[in-house]
Motif scaffolding. Structure first.
Motif, PDB file in Angstrom:
ATOM      1  N   VAL A   2      41.882  42.092  59.494  1.00 34.69           N
ATOM      2  CA  VAL A   2      40.626  42.041  58.573  1.00 34.69           C
ATOM      3  C   VAL A   2      40.364  41.887  57.092  1.00 34.69           C
ATOM      4  N   GLU A   3      39.551  41.532  56.860  1.00 32.68           N
ATOM      5  CA  GLU A   3      38.968  40.726  55.544  1.00 32.68           C
ATOM      6  C   GLU A   3      38.834  41.940  55.008  1.00 32.68           C
ATOM      7  N   VAL A   4      38.980  42.366  54.090  1.00 34.37           N
ATOM      8  CA  VAL A   4      38.824  43.283  52.476  1.00 34.37           C
ATOM      9  C   VAL A   4      38.194  42.395  51.408  1.00 34.37           C
ATOM     10  N   PRO A   5      37.449  42.638  49.728  1.00 30.53           N
ATOM     11  CA  PRO A   5      37.955  42.281  49.127  1.00 30.53           C
ATOM     12  C   PRO A   5      38.538  41.816  48.376  1.00 30.53           C
ATOM     13  N   GLU A   6      38.851  40.560  47.611  1.00 27.54           N
ATOM     14  CA  GLU A   6      40.200  40.346  47.107  1.00 27.54           C
ATOM     15  C   GLU A   6      39.898  40.592  45.196  1.00 27.54           C
ATOM     16  N   ASN A   7      39.676  41.586  44.913  1.00 23.85           N
ATOM     17  CA  ASN A   7      39.686  42.187  43.143  1.00 23.85           C
ATOM     18  C   ASN A   7      40.403  41.919  42.664  1.00 23.85           C
ATOM     19  N   TRP A   8      40.896  39.866  42.059  1.00 21.51           N
ATOM     20  CA  TRP A   8      42.069  39.967  41.107  1.00 21.51           C
ATOM     21  C   TRP A   8      40.855  40.295  39.987  1.00 21.51           C
ATOM     22  N   LEU A   9      40.167  40.139  39.791  1.00 25.79           N
ATOM     23  CA  LEU A   9      39.292  40.150  38.229  1.00 25.79           C
ATOM     24  C   LEU A   9      39.765  41.939  37.963  1.00 25.79           C
ATOM     25  N   THR A  10      39.713  42.720  38.248  1.00 27.19           N
ATOM     26  CA  THR A  10      39.382  43.862  38.463  1.00 27.19           C
ATOM     27  C   THR A  10      40.034  43.905  36.907  1.00 27.19           C
ATOM     28  N   TYR A  11      41.541  43.688  36.331  1.00 27.76           N
ATOM     29  CA  TYR A  11      41.516  44.167  34.881  1.00 27.76           C
ATOM     30  C   TYR A  11      41.195  42.968  34.505  1.00 27.76           C
ATOM     31  N   GLY A  12      40.581  42.367  34.258  1.00 26.46           N
ATOM     32  CA  GLY A  12      40.584  41.487  33.879  1.00 26.46           C
ATOM     33  C   GLY A  12      41.827  40.090  33.558  1.00 26.46           C
ATOM     34  N   ASN A  13      41.259  38.687  33.438  1.00 25.95           N
ATOM     35  CA  ASN A  13      42.571  37.602  33.000  1.00 25.95           C
ATOM     36  C   ASN A  13      43.226  37.338  31.894  1.00 25.95           C
ATOM     37  N   PRO A  14      44.483  37.595  31.532  1.00 26.59           N
ATOM     38  CA  PRO A  14      45.019  37.610  30.227  1.00 26.59           C
ATOM     39  C   PRO A  14      45.628  36.202  29.947  1.00 26.59           C
ATOM     40  N   TRP A  15      45.077  35.278  30.904  1.00 20.35           N
ATOM     41  CA  TRP A  15      45.348  33.784  30.976  1.00 20.35           C
ATOM     42  C   TRP A  15      44.336  33.112  30.254  1.00 20.35           C
TER      43      TRP A  15
END
Length: 855
Positions: free
Chosen positions: A191-204
């Motif tokens: 099952v494919e679900v969204p990959e919300n990797w930037l939900t909390y921003g990216n400190p790098w």
């Protein structure tokens, strides 16, 4: 001792779903080697970020707060090197490498950056004194969803090598807000679900709103005559989107240099239509902005629909147009407007066909905006571009409809037509009276609807084309690009892929890395050939025992993860048989499943002679629209349910599928592997890098003579791996010689039993027909990837694996030898080859002065 909340950050997707995939942290610190002042400074910086950036006290900080503070503390340490590297390259007026890739699968950054700047031990010591668990904090970092597979991982390795080697350059890509998808398994189904990797921003990352370029689509082209017989073309566009830069610094190992990846975010040139809003059309007032920003929303939109195809096409031009504009802007700032110098100052590498539209884009800018003549612009353009091909599969070679170009990039289509006209004139002059050759090499495919062949455009528009393994390059010359090789016999070259030992051994496998560092020169992470010093130790019983203990630590780590998060408890003493890669028919996960069922049948019939306990580990995603691949995932889970639940066999055989395979999970699975499954149909796998990662971590390979397997065997010795099956030449002969899958099945009772169990619903009693299409595709669909033809040899070779495993000393000796002889497959050496022979640049980092016999 400071206290902190030990729960994961609320609703954090990685913490919630992965459940701490890296397991408990096992880093040991030699306190006698640490400076007290360094530890105190690190702690002060960490507290300062917690207080001034996050407005948190130590008592109320969550694990995610600590991660954010630690990330910024680490980022501070690498920024000076990064900016110094940029200034040094600018002052030296050095040639830059610009690596254009639709993917950069960089993984998590915290641990790799700490190792790169040499602060890992200091960090662990500081956190230990503060009562904090580095392993728990590390788990708060989401996987950077900027890539999907080997293509993106290779790009990440190459940028790491550019930084470590001191080669000025950077990667260019898209700042995806969502990855391809997060894979969940529900009732055995993907099952494919969204990959919300930037939900909390990216400190790098560093956002660069001042680095902004317009990207245009649509409209029409008008010809302008200046009255003196000179004609020019003006593209009157209909739509404009802004590309905004986001920079990710990439530190080189040892702190000598740093590179970066510049990622483009899409923003509407007019974000809000006040007139629509005032008329009450609230949705319409922001619709343009929403459509524009979709360009950088998701990696690889499903292109099985027309809408998805258009978005993918727009994405590719979006990042290419912004990247080329940025490259030219930096060139002008450094070298002025003498465009003839561009090939001396810039090298652009096209990572597969996705960035190929850069060729007509650069031509457009040089001709239409800078006023150069065609011949001069073409010479400059071909001097700048080089192209890496990653596949021989026809379906993976991009072809875009001419109608799509006409609608969205009309000027580029004109330029492609002119490139094609001039090229075909040369072909006719070089090979007269061969109309079929002209048809075959044309940039425009006239069969079944006119389409632009992007691979052909890349070959014609580049000064160099490379394959990524020797057999792959040979097949390019004899098959895929045979006509071009005839026309340009020196253009196609081989550059076998490589991997970075920093990520894939020093970071991912700390027990083995520590063992190696006690016996080998400490520079081995930047000179992998130094591992050859381990060869005499392969015969040393004491070292072999330490090597086995390191492997056991890795296997226990995976066992803990498997039981804790997947509910599958396995024996760490069993043979870990690993196949981790994208799920695709040519990679033949289904052949692996056929062997698992064969093994299961033998066990349940009491035929255990010669067999050893085995855990078969799968991981990989199937493309959302790839029905057969998704069915294979479902079959793996169905077989696992039966095998793992059968008391007659579960002590002998276990099957594990790790969902949502990514860099972080690879860092846990790969060091634990004993056996590396590299079983693609010969002639289909371009190179592979998973095979290199597994071998570098001491797994022995079972595989076909495909991709880089052949070159790995040449280095480690064929006695230290397990080859089976048809060669690429035999595959071609089999396909053209009346191959009969049904006859193969009837000649092999074990195979017939396995296929009948799958087709008859043994593993899906509630849905007996569930897996029939897989078997029918083999028996009645031609078995295109020749699973049945290779089945008997594969099963027999797995028997040899069992026999070898029972000789613990011999297996360990082969594993140590394999690790010791993997120096050739360092990405540093691959990049040095590109630098010398394709890009015309030099490495400057002091640690790279002696790279052994492969330099």
């Amino acid at each position: 001792m400071q206290t902190y909340r030990d729960q994961p950050h609320r609703d954090h997707p990685v913490a919630a779903e992965e459940g701490g995939i890296s397991g408990a942290d096992w880093m040991t610190v030699d306190w006698s080697q640490l400076n007290r002042g360094d530890i105190d400074v690190f702690k002060r910086r960490l507290y300062a970020h917690l207080k001034h950036r996050l407005a948190r006290s130590a008592e109320e900080a969550s694990l995610h707060d600590w991660y954010t503070a630690l990330a910024h503390t680490t980022r501070d340490l690498l920024v000076e090197t990064w900016t110094d590297s940029q200034r040094a390259a600018a002052s030296a007026d050095a040639k830059r490498v610009c690596y254009l890739s639709l993917e950069f699968l960089i993984g998590r950054s915290l641990e790799s950056n700490l190792l790169a700047v040499g602060m890992m031990d200091i960090c662990h010591a500081a956190l230990a004194e503060m009562g904090l668990d580095f392993g728990a904090i590390r788990e708060q970092e989401p996987e950077a969803a900027l890539g999907n597979g080997g293509l993106g991982r290779l790009a990440a390795c190459f940028v790491d090598s550019l930084a470590t080697l001191g080669i000025p350059g950077e990667g260019y890509g898209i700042h995806y807000h969502h990855g391809m998808f997060r894979q969940r398994i529900e009732d055995g189904r993907q099952v494919e679900v969204p990959e919300n990797w930037l939900t909390y921003g990216n400190p790098w990352e560093f956002k660069r709103p001042d680095v902004c370029y317009p990207v245009r689509y649509g409209g029409r082209v008008e010809m302008v005559d200046d009255g003196e017989g000179h004609q020019s073309f003006v593209w009157i566009h209909a739509e404009e989107v802004l590309a905004i830069a986001n920079d990710l610094p990439v530190p080189g190992y040892g702190g000598f240099g740093a590179s970066s990846i510049r990622l483009w975010s899409a923003r509407a040139s007019q974000e809000f239509d006040l007139q629509d809003f005032n008329r009450g059309d609230y949705i319409g007032s922001v619709m343009a902005a929403m459509e524009s920003e979709s360009l950088s929303k998701v990696l690889y939109p499903d292109d099985s629909t027309e809408q998805g195809k258009v978005l993918r096409f727009r994405q590719e031009y979006f990042f290419v147009a912004a990247s080329v504009a940025d490259i030219l802007h930096q060139f002008r700032a450094q070298s002025g407007a003498d465009w003839s110098l561009l090939p001396e100052k810039v090298a652009i590498q096209l990572n597969d066909t996705h960035p190929t539209i850069a060729i007509p884009e650069l031509m457009r800018l040089l001709i239409d905006e800078q006023g150069l003549g065609w011949d001069e612009a073409w010479e400059i353009s071909r001097g700048v571009f080089a192209y890496t091909n990653h596949t021989l599969l026809p379906e993976a070679l991009e072809c875009w409809p001419v109608a799509l170009f006409e609608r969205l990039l009309p000027r580029h289509l004109q330029i492609i037509y002119e490139i094609n006209r001039r090229f075909l004139d040369q072909v006719r002059a070089q090979v007269p009276d061969d109309a079929d050759l002209v048809r075959r090499v044309s940039l425009i495919d006239e069969n079944g609807g006119r389409r632009v062949r992007m691979a052909h455009l890349a070959v014609v528009g580049s000064h160099c084309v490379n394959g990524v393994a020797r057999i792959h390059t040979d097949l390019m010359k004899s098959g895929l690009f045979a006509d071009f090789h005839r026309l340009y016999p020196d253009k196609i070259v081989n550059r076998t892929n490589g991997i970075t030992p920093r990520r894939w051994l020093n970071q991912a496998n700390r027990p083995l890395a520590r063992l190696i560092s006690r016996h080998v020169d400490e520079d081995w992470p930047v000179n992998l050939d130094l591992l050859r010093a381990l060869l005499p130790l392969a015969e040393d019983a004491g070292f072999a025992e330490e090597f086995r203990r390191a492997k056991t630590a890795n296997k226990e780590r995976f066992t803990s993860f498997s039981g804790r998060t997947l509910g599958v408890w396995i024996d760490p003493g069993s043979l870990f048989d690993v196949q981790v890669k994208r799920i695709h028919e040519y990679k033949r996960q289904l052949l692996n499943v056929l062997h698992v069922i064969t093994r299961y049948n033998r066990l349940r019939h009491g035929l255990t002679a010669g067999m050893v306990p085995r855990t078969v580990i799968f991981a990989g995603k199937a493309a959302p629209g790839y029905a057969a691949a998704k069915m294979i995932i479902r079959l793996i889970h169905a077989v696992a349910g039966v095998v793992n639940g059968d008391p007659r066999t579960r002590d002998w055989l276990r099957v594990v599928f790790v969902p949502n395979y990514n860099v972080s999970s690879a860092e846990v699975i790969i060091p634990a592997a004993d056996l590396s499954e590299q079983i693609s149909t010969a002639g289909t796998e371009a190179s592979g890098t998973g095979n290199m990662k597994l071998a570098l971590n001491g797994a022995l390979t079972i595989g076909t003579r495909d991709g880089a397997n052949i070159e790995i065997a040449e280095e480690v010795g064929e006695e230290n791996l397990f080859f089976f099956g048809l060669t690429a030449e035999e595959v071609a002969a089999c396909r053209s010689g009346g191959y009969d899958p049904m006859a193969v099945m009837h000649a092999n009772p074990e195979l017939a039993e396995v296929l009948n169990m799958i087709r008859g619903g043994y593993f899906s009693p509630g849905e007996p027909e569930a897996f029939r299409p897989l078997v029918d595709a083999l028996l009645y669909g031609g078995d295109h990837y020749l699973l049945l033809a290779d089945y008997a040899a594969y099963v027999a070779t797995q028997g040899l694996v069992d026999a070898a495993w029972q000789d613990a000393a011999g297996w360990t000796r082969s594993a140590i030898t394999t690790v010791a002889r993997m120096g050739k497959f360092s990405a540093d050496l691959t990049v040095l080859d590109y630098a010398r022979d394709i890009w015309g640049v030099k490495a400057t980092a002091p640690v790279m002065q002696d790279l052994g016999p492969y330099r």
